[in-house]
Write a protein that holds these residues in place. Structure first.
Motif, PDB file in Angstrom:
ATOM      1  N   VAL A  60       1.133  -1.213   0.307  1.00  0.00           N
ATOM      2  CA  VAL A  60       0.010  -0.267  -0.135  1.00  0.00           C
ATOM      3  C   VAL A  60       0.571   1.180   0.016  1.00  0.00           C
ATOM      4  O   VAL A  60       1.090   2.055   1.333  1.00  0.00           O
ATOM      5  CB  VAL A  60      -0.749  -0.189   1.746  1.00  0.00           C
ATOM      6  CG1 VAL A  60      -1.889   1.251   1.314  1.00  0.00           C
ATOM      7  CG2 VAL A  60      -1.573  -1.294   1.285  1.00  0.00           C
ATOM      8  N   VAL A 120       1.540  13.636   2.289  1.00  0.00           N
ATOM      9  CA  VAL A 120       2.189  13.004   1.028  1.00  0.00           C
ATOM     10  C   VAL A 120       3.515  13.349   0.989  1.00  0.00           C
ATOM     11  O   VAL A 120       4.129  13.847   2.314  1.00  0.00           O
ATOM     12  CB  VAL A 120       1.780  14.867   0.407  1.00  0.00           C
ATOM     13  CG1 VAL A 120       0.720  14.572   0.454  1.00  0.00           C
ATOM     14  CG2 VAL A 120       2.788  15.934   0.606  1.00  0.00           C
ATOM     15  N   ALA A 121       4.297  12.573   0.259  1.00  0.00           N
ATOM     16  CA  ALA A 121       5.440  12.102  -0.047  1.00  0.00           C
ATOM     17  C   ALA A 121       6.176  12.652  -0.740  1.00  0.00           C
ATOM     18  O   ALA A 121       6.344  11.594  -1.642  1.00  0.00           O
ATOM     19  CB  ALA A 121       5.893  10.839   0.490  1.00  0.00           C
ATOM     20  N   ASP A 122       6.088  13.481  -1.627  1.00  0.00           N
ATOM     21  CA  ASP A 122       6.081  13.874  -2.678  1.00  0.00           C
ATOM     22  C   ASP A 122       7.794  13.981  -3.574  1.00  0.00           C
ATOM     23  O   ASP A 122       8.141  13.938  -4.954  1.00  0.00           O
ATOM     24  CB  ASP A 122       5.797  15.823  -3.305  1.00  0.00           C
ATOM     25  CG  ASP A 122       4.532  15.767  -3.492  1.00  0.00           C
ATOM     26  OD1 ASP A 122       3.398  14.427  -3.749  1.00  0.00           O
ATOM     27  OD2 ASP A 122       3.588  17.155  -2.952  1.00  0.00           O
ATOM     28  N   ILE A 148      12.476  -1.557  -3.600  1.00  0.00           N
ATOM     29  CA  ILE A 148      13.714  -0.548  -2.931  1.00  0.00           C
ATOM     30  C   ILE A 148      14.785  -0.537  -4.186  1.00  0.00           C
ATOM     31  O   ILE A 148      14.659  -0.953  -5.149  1.00  0.00           O
ATOM     32  CB  ILE A 148      14.304  -2.001  -1.959  1.00  0.00           C
ATOM     33  CG1 ILE A 148      13.155  -1.602  -0.530  1.00  0.00           C
ATOM     34  CG2 ILE A 148      15.394  -2.031  -2.139  1.00  0.00           C
ATOM     35  CD1 ILE A 148      13.817  -2.915   0.191  1.00  0.00           C
ATOM     36  N   PRO A 154      14.561  -4.385  -6.266  1.00  0.00           N
ATOM     37  CA  PRO A 154      14.820  -4.227  -6.969  1.00  0.00           C
ATOM     38  C   PRO A 154      14.395  -4.585  -8.611  1.00  0.00           C
ATOM     39  O   PRO A 154      13.844  -3.585  -9.001  1.00  0.00           O
ATOM     40  CB  PRO A 154      16.747  -3.970  -6.932  1.00  0.00           C
ATOM     41  CG  PRO A 154      16.424  -4.478  -4.962  1.00  0.00           C
ATOM     42  CD  PRO A 154      15.656  -4.631  -4.894  1.00  0.00           C
ATOM     43  N   GLU A 169      16.418   0.114   3.625  1.00  0.00           N
ATOM     44  CA  GLU A 169      15.989   0.880   2.354  1.00  0.00           C
ATOM     45  C   GLU A 169      14.747   1.205   2.353  1.00  0.00           C
ATOM     46  O   GLU A 169      14.282   1.065   1.317  1.00  0.00           O
ATOM     47  CB  GLU A 169      16.615  -0.412   1.172  1.00  0.00           C
ATOM     48  CG  GLU A 169      18.108  -1.118   1.871  1.00  0.00           C
ATOM     49  CD  GLU A 169      18.033  -2.775   1.033  1.00  0.00           C
ATOM     50  OE1 GLU A 169      18.627  -2.060   0.222  1.00  0.00           O
ATOM     51  OE2 GLU A 169      17.642  -3.605   1.322  1.00  0.00           O
ATOM     52  N   ALA A 170      13.863   1.278   3.038  1.00  0.00           N
ATOM     53  CA  ALA A 170      12.380   0.943   2.936  1.00  0.00           C
ATOM     54  C   ALA A 170      11.912   1.582   4.356  1.00  0.00           C
ATOM     55  O   ALA A 170      12.230   1.174   5.580  1.00  0.00           O
ATOM     56  CB  ALA A 170      11.352  -0.214   1.988  1.00  0.00           C
ATOM     57  N   LEU A 222      10.478  11.363  -2.032  1.00  0.00           N
ATOM     58  CA  LEU A 222      10.992  10.230  -1.228  1.00  0.00           C
ATOM     59  C   LEU A 222      11.878   9.834  -2.168  1.00  0.00           C
ATOM     60  O   LEU A 222      11.905   9.740  -3.379  1.00  0.00           O
ATOM     61  CB  LEU A 222       9.947   9.761  -1.253  1.00  0.00           C
ATOM     62  CG  LEU A 222       8.903   9.369  -0.388  1.00  0.00           C
ATOM     63  CD1 LEU A 222       8.015   8.852  -0.474  1.00  0.00           C
ATOM     64  CD2 LEU A 222       9.457   9.583   0.862  1.00  0.00           C
ATOM     65  N   LYS A 223      13.127   9.331  -1.889  1.00  0.00           N
ATOM     66  CA  LYS A 223      14.369   8.767  -2.272  1.00  0.00           C
ATOM     67  C   LYS A 223      14.156   7.131  -1.983  1.00  0.00           C
ATOM     68  O   LYS A 223      14.846   6.122  -2.220  1.00  0.00           O
ATOM     69  CB  LYS A 223      14.958   9.031  -1.759  1.00  0.00           C
ATOM     70  CG  LYS A 223      15.877  10.433  -2.070  1.00  0.00           C
ATOM     71  CD  LYS A 223      17.223  10.650  -1.161  1.00  0.00           C
ATOM     72  CE  LYS A 223      17.526  12.304  -1.405  1.00  0.00           C
ATOM     73  NZ  LYS A 223      18.807  12.475  -1.155  1.00  0.00           N
ATOM     74  N   TYR A 224      12.923   6.687  -0.975  1.00  0.00           N
ATOM     75  CA  TYR A 224      12.964   5.657  -0.538  1.00  0.00           C
ATOM     76  C   TYR A 224      11.494   5.323  -0.614  1.00  0.00           C
ATOM     77  O   TYR A 224      11.145   5.412  -0.744  1.00  0.00           O
ATOM     78  CB  TYR A 224      13.750   5.139   0.621  1.00  0.00           C
ATOM     79  CG  TYR A 224      14.851   5.262   1.392  1.00  0.00           C
ATOM     80  CD1 TYR A 224      15.554   4.710   1.006  1.00  0.00           C
ATOM     81  CD2 TYR A 224      15.418   6.876   1.504  1.00  0.00           C
ATOM     82  CE1 TYR A 224      17.121   5.057   0.649  1.00  0.00           C
ATOM     83  CE2 TYR A 224      16.303   7.622   1.487  1.00  0.00           C
ATOM     84  CZ  TYR A 224      16.855   5.946   1.585  1.00  0.00           C
ATOM     85  OH  TYR A 224      19.277   6.851   1.635  1.00  0.00           O
ATOM     86  N   PRO A 225      11.302   3.697  -1.173  1.00  0.00           N
ATOM     87  CA  PRO A 225       9.349   3.119  -0.810  1.00  0.00           C
ATOM     88  C   PRO A 225       8.695   3.303   0.558  1.00  0.00           C
ATOM     89  O   PRO A 225       9.671   2.833   1.762  1.00  0.00           O
ATOM     90  CB  PRO A 225       9.661   1.740  -1.205  1.00  0.00           C
ATOM     91  CG  PRO A 225      11.140   1.330  -1.395  1.00  0.00           C
ATOM     92  CD  PRO A 225      12.249   2.850  -0.992  1.00  0.00           C
ATOM     93  N   VAL A 226       7.820   3.752   0.965  1.00  0.00           N
ATOM     94  CA  VAL A 226       7.489   3.457   1.738  1.00  0.00           C
ATOM     95  C   VAL A 226       5.933   3.192   1.688  1.00  0.00           C
ATOM     96  O   VAL A 226       4.705   3.463   0.668  1.00  0.00           O
ATOM     97  CB  VAL A 226       6.581   4.838   2.012  1.00  0.00           C
ATOM     98  CG1 VAL A 226       6.181   5.278   3.971  1.00  0.00           C
ATOM     99  CG2 VAL A 226       8.054   5.925   2.727  1.00  0.00           C
ATOM    100  N   SER A 227       5.627   1.986   2.391  1.00  0.00           N
ATOM    101  CA  SER A 227       4.526   1.076   2.457  1.00  0.00           C
ATOM    102  C   SER A 227       3.736   1.330   3.558  1.00  0.00           C
ATOM    103  O   SER A 227       3.489   1.383   5.073  1.00  0.00           O
ATOM    104  CB  SER A 227       4.634   0.009   2.334  1.00  0.00           C
ATOM    105  OG  SER A 227       3.344  -1.195   2.063  1.00  0.00           O
ATOM    106  N   VAL A 233       8.554   6.460  -5.223  1.00  0.00           N
ATOM    107  CA  VAL A 233       9.034   5.233  -5.008  1.00  0.00           C
ATOM    108  C   VAL A 233       8.519   3.833  -5.019  1.00  0.00           C
ATOM    109  O   VAL A 233       7.596   3.456  -3.712  1.00  0.00           O
ATOM    110  CB  VAL A 233      10.381   5.397  -4.243  1.00  0.00           C
ATOM    111  CG1 VAL A 233      11.197   4.348  -4.985  1.00  0.00           C
ATOM    112  CG2 VAL A 233      11.286   6.664  -4.570  1.00  0.00           C
ATOM    113  N   ILE A 291       5.848  14.448   3.731  1.00  0.00           N
ATOM    114  CA  ILE A 291       6.982  13.105   4.633  1.00  0.00           C
ATOM    115  C   ILE A 291       8.339  13.140   3.881  1.00  0.00           C
ATOM    116  O   ILE A 291       9.135  13.019   4.895  1.00  0.00           O
ATOM    117  CB  ILE A 291       6.524  12.416   5.566  1.00  0.00           C
ATOM    118  CG1 ILE A 291       6.263  11.212   4.412  1.00  0.00           C
ATOM    119  CG2 ILE A 291       5.215  12.667   6.191  1.00  0.00           C
ATOM    120  CD1 ILE A 291       5.466  10.151   5.176  1.00  0.00           C
TER     121      ILE A 291
END
Lengths: 130, 151
Positions: free
Chosen positions: A26, B28-30, A34, B45, B98-99, B32-37, A31, B84
């Motif tokens: 979700v 919001v997270a406009d 990873i 990858p 990494e995430a 980001l360098k890392y995935p956020v779930s 991004v 964020i």
């Protein structure tokens, strides 16, 4: 008002939106995996919208010498997770939710306080990395 | 004059009852360098879903803020929209992560929610954001294996 401030705020439960335990992503933000890189190809399958909520109300009535105080406290943080799980299951194992709106909101009015967290987004199926 | 006052009072009550009170914000997270779930799932990858056992928690993401609005939520005073990204981009590498998975957002009331007087005065809410900073187990084990292999 003073009673509500002292009693209500001490017991009021927050509303929490989270999907811990669901194994499909979700995602918030752009991004998608990873390491980042070029976005994965995806196909939009539908939309998801859910809300976790917490409501607290307190009222007092007096009849003769008897004063009755009634409080109602309701928290529902589960239904939003169940709805997300159902939406992802219906769209297949490669699906995920891409969150477009994440909105916490708390409000009070007279003798009622309500907190919500709205989560809305697109349900997509994801292809391979480009 | 009385009729206008009554109409104004009625309008204010309708606005308040219609939900135009309280304080809302948008997370919001406009950049980001890392995935956020928000769930336990995140992709590796190669785009494939990682099993929960493929990752290890290396830290906790935390962010707390207060959002304030007034005049029936029309005027955002503080944190109307909270990005964020900077917090994520700062906290994840600090833990060698990494995430972020299991991100949760909590909204709770403050005394201002009652003091606002049907939406006219400033109205504030507290928001608490938490998440697990994770890294792939294989990435975490690699330096250990390299150290053990060194004579």
């Amino acid at each position: 008002m003073a009673g509500l401030l002292s009693g209500c705020l001490g017991h009021f439960q927050p509303a929490t939106a989270g999907f811990e335990g669901i194994t499909q992503p979700v995602m918030l933000g752009s991004v998608d995996r990873i390491g980042g890189g070029a976005p994965l190809s995806f196909t939009k399958k539908g939309q998801f919208e859910g809300e976790s909520k917490a409501i607290y109300s307190r009222s007092t009535s007096t009849s003769g010498n008897i004063e009755t105080t009634t409080t109602r406290d309701m928290t529902d943080n589960l239904q939003i997770a169940l709805d997300a799980y159902a939406a992802l299951q219906a769209s297949g194992p490669d699906s995920e939710i891409r969150v477009t709106t994440l909105r916490p909101w708390s409000k009070g009015f007279m003798v009622i306080m309500k907190s919500t967290v709205l989560v809305a987004g697109d349900v997509v199926t994801v292809g391979g990395a480009k | 004059v009385k009729a206008r006052a009554a109409l104004l009072t009625l309008s204010l009550l309708v606005a308040a009852l219609a939900g135009c009170v309280g304080s809302r914000s948008y997370v919001v997270a406009d950049s980001l360098k890392y995935p956020v779930s928000l769930s336990s799932g995140v992709r590796g990858p190669d785009g494939k879903l990682l099993a929960i056992s493929d990752t290890e928690k290396v830290g906790t993401f935390h962010l707390d803020y207060t959002s304030c609005r007034m005049l029936w939520t029309i005027v955002p005073l503080k944190s109307g929209t909270r990005d964020i990204s900077d917090d994520v981009n700062e906290q994840v590498p600090r833990k060698n992560g990494e995430a972020i998975v299991n991100l949760s957002v909590e909204s709770s009331a403050t005394a201002w929610n009652l003091m606002t007087i049907i939406g006219i005065l400033p109205d504030c809410s507290k928001v608490r954001v938490r998440g697990d900073i994770v890294a792939r187990s294989s990435v975490l084990e690699a330096p250990v294996a390299a150290a053990e292999a060194t004579p």
